[in-house]
Design a protein around this motif. Structure first.
Motif, short mmCIF file in Angstrom:
data_model
loop_
_atom_site.label_atom_id
_atom_site.label_comp_id
_atom_site.label_asym_id
_atom_site.label_seq_id
_atom_site.Cartn_x
_atom_site.Cartn_y
_atom_site.Cartn_z
N VAL A 219 0.86 -1.18 0.00
CA VAL A 219 0.00 0.00 0.00
C VAL A 219 0.90 1.23 0.00
O VAL A 219 1.90 1.27 0.71
N LEU A 220 0.56 2.23 -0.80
CA LEU A 220 1.33 3.47 -0.86
C LEU A 220 0.56 4.55 -0.12
O LEU A 220 -0.57 4.89 -0.49
N GLY A 221 1.14 5.08 0.94
CA GLY A 221 0.49 6.14 1.70
C GLY A 221 1.29 6.46 2.94
O GLY A 221 2.05 5.62 3.43
N VAL A 226 -3.55 5.18 7.21
CA VAL A 226 -3.21 4.21 6.17
C VAL A 226 -2.20 3.20 6.71
O VAL A 226 -2.33 1.99 6.51
N LEU A 227 -1.19 3.71 7.41
CA LEU A 227 -0.14 2.84 7.94
C LEU A 227 -0.69 1.76 8.86
O LEU A 227 -0.41 0.57 8.68
N ALA A 238 4.47 1.62 1.70
CA ALA A 238 5.51 2.45 1.10
C ALA A 238 5.17 3.92 1.33
O ALA A 238 4.06 4.36 1.02
N LEU A 239 6.10 4.68 1.89
CA LEU A 239 5.89 6.10 2.10
C LEU A 239 6.09 6.82 0.77
O LEU A 239 7.09 6.60 0.07
N PRO A 240 5.16 7.69 0.38
CA PRO A 240 5.27 8.35 -0.92
C PRO A 240 6.50 9.25 -0.99
O PRO A 240 6.84 9.96 -0.04
N ALA A 241 7.20 9.21 -2.12
CA ALA A 241 8.33 10.10 -2.33
C ALA A 241 7.84 11.54 -2.40
O ALA A 241 6.74 11.82 -2.88
N ARG A 242 8.66 12.47 -1.93
CA ARG A 242 8.25 13.87 -1.95
C ARG A 242 8.34 14.47 -3.34
O ARG A 242 7.53 15.30 -3.73
N THR A 259 -3.45 3.06 -3.27
CA THR A 259 -2.62 4.26 -3.15
C THR A 259 -3.43 5.36 -2.49
O THR A 259 -4.58 5.61 -2.90
N TYR A 260 -2.84 6.00 -1.48
CA TYR A 260 -3.51 7.13 -0.84
C TYR A 260 -2.61 8.34 -0.94
O TYR A 260 -1.52 8.37 -0.35
#
Length: 502
Positions: A219-221, A226-227, A238-242, A259-260
């Motif tokens: 999961v992306l968020g 979300v975590l 997965a933590l979203p890239a800035r 994806t969030y």
């Protein structure tokens, strides 16, 4: 939910839990399940050794990620109440918030203390206000790498034996500051029950897809909502890239099932050529039908807008095709989620209630109904349709900015009136909700604008992340029998002035 998360992490300690992306978009394991629980155990032991007990308040100024998640687990285990602190709000606002929350200890990472270089004098002031903390060595402790000038590090070598678990009893879990003023800040209080109910609602909304995704389809968020549910049911996050470009590469490599991202993150990612898959969720700011359609056009099977508040997360959700099919006036945000009750009051303001609703505002009596500040109605199918905001809140790139917090600082000598208003940030912003924050300042007669600019430099610098994008000088319009500043008219004037500059 947090108890299940702790069990899931300990059951598979070797399994990757939190991922990040390199500049090329490649995946890097930031923390395994075992590393998260080990850090949470160390935090719990350290806090217990400092004398903190169930019901005490701990301020938290730690960037989202594994360390912050471990802090949350430690606070949950001990029955402590976490007060979420934003160093970017500026020193005056943060001091007022600390005075209201009165934390026994503030946990801050080096980045937060770099933003707030005034942390040490603040700590001295807090000790004077709370003299019983003197024996604890100060109310601020650094978590993570400590840089020169930071507060003393939290001792993670404390014995872990004998550290209690709070159990299932309800109590306050978290304080999140929202609106108010520097003299009267306002904070949402969630109990352990309401926090858990909100996370359960997210898990039900996601429909268990996190577990189906498994380690190969994370999961992306980056938010706790979300975590926690994702990790609890077996998926890694997965933590979203800035960087939008890196985020686009990250999406291509990971192919997340869910994806969030916030609407600004989505718009930036789309401009960078991102492709999506599975389901995409967005919230924290209004998401237009056009934005959701663009996300589906970029490959997503589904694109969902989530209507949520700090006081109740989540409240409603709508998929792109349902939103696009709606042809009536207003903004369709979907049917209330299971357990959520929705009704407009006599003035048309939307009221919400449910197990995930905040218990109260700090210092106020409990109230089962959340007054959203949004004008809304329920259509024939029972769906929520927003008709505009009754609050003065300004939304800038998914950040809520409350003018009442910062306008008093603009009242320097020589200023007659001053307001902070939002104006559309650009094409499509009327539907996307993105705004620019503009200060409209009315000088006193005979006061030079250059002199006021100099006088305002200090107060503007102290506003932190709420600093306005533009400062305009002119007459502040008034309305009503009381001749109060007319914010709507001020916003129109500011927008016209900014257009004239182009």
């Amino acid at each position: 939910m947090l108890d299940r998360l702790d069990h899931a992490l300990r059951a598979r300690p070797e399994r990757p839990a939190v991922l990040t992306a390199t500049r090329t978009g490649a995946t890097r394991v930031r923390a395994t399940g075992g590393e998260l629980t080990d850090l949470a155990d160390a935090f719990a032991a350290a806090l217990h050794a400092r004398g903190l007990r169930a019901g005490d308040t701990v301020g938290v100024a730690v960037r989202p990620g594994p360390r912050a998640l471990a802090v949350l687990l430690a606070l949950w285990r001990l029955g402590l109440r976490g007060a979420v602190l934003d160093p970017g709000a500026g020193p005056d606002v943060l001091r007022a918030r600390l005075a209201l929350a009165r934390p026994s200890l503030v946990l801050a990472d080096a980045a937060a203390q770099a933003v707030a270089g005034w942390a040490r004098p603040l700590a001295r002031r807090a000790r004077l206000a709370l003299p019983d903390l003197a024996s604890l060595g100060g109310p601020v402790a650094t978590v993570g790498p400590r840089l020169p000038g930071c507060a003393p590090a939290l001792d993670l070598g404390a014995p872990r034996s004998g550290v209690p678990a709070f159990g299932d009893s309800d109590g306050d879990a978290v304080i999140v500051f929202t609106s108010g003023t520097t003299s009267r800040p306002r904070a949402v209080v969630h109990t352990r029950a309401s926090l858990a109910a909100g996370m359960e609602s997210v898990s039900a909304l996601f429909g268990g897809a996190q577990a189906a995704a498994g380690a190969d389809r994370p999961v992306l968020g980056g938010t706790f909502f979300v975590l926690v549910p994702s990790l609890a049911c077996g998926a890694c996050v997965a933590l979203p890239a800035r960087s939008p470009a890196v985020l686009a590469r990250q999406l291509r490599r990971l192919r997340p099932r869910d994806t969030y991202l916030t609407p600004p993150q989505l718009r930036d990612a789309l401009r960078a050529g991102a492709r999506f898959g599975g389901r995409v969720w967005t919230g924290s700011a209004p998401a237009s039908a056009e934005l959701l359609a663009r996300v589906r056009g970029a490959g997503a099977d589904q694109a969902w807008g989530v209507y949520a508040l700090t006081e109740l997360f989540p409240a409603a959700a709508v998929e792109a095709r349902e939103k696009a099919a709606y042809e009536g006036p207003g903004d369709l945000v979907g049917a209330p989620l299971p357990g959520v009750s929705a009704a407009p009051d006599g003035d048309g303001q939307l009221l919400l209630a449910g197990p995930a609703a905040r218990h109260r505002y700090l210092g106020e009596d409990p109230d089962p109904w959340v007054r959203t500040g949004d004008r809304a109605r329920l259509d024939g199918a029972g769906r929520i349709v927003l008709e505009g905001r009754s609050k003065d809140m300004v939304l800038r790139r998914a950040e809520n900015i409350y003018p009442g917090l910062y306008e008093p600082a603009l009242q320097v000598p020589g200023v007659e009136l001053a307001v902070l208003v939002g104006v559309p940030a650009g094409p499509g912003a009327e539907t996307a909700g993105d705004e620019r924050l503009v200060a409209l300042v009315q000088p006193r007669r005979g006061v030079a604008e250059d002199a006021l600019r100099d006088a305002l430099a200090g107060p503007l610098a102290r506003m932190g992340s709420a600093r306005p994008d533009s400062v305009l000088f002119g007459q502040v319009p008034l309305s009503g029998r009381s001749r109060k500043p007319d914010r709507a008219a001020a916003s129109v004037i500011a927008a016209a002035r900014l257009r004239g500059r182009r």
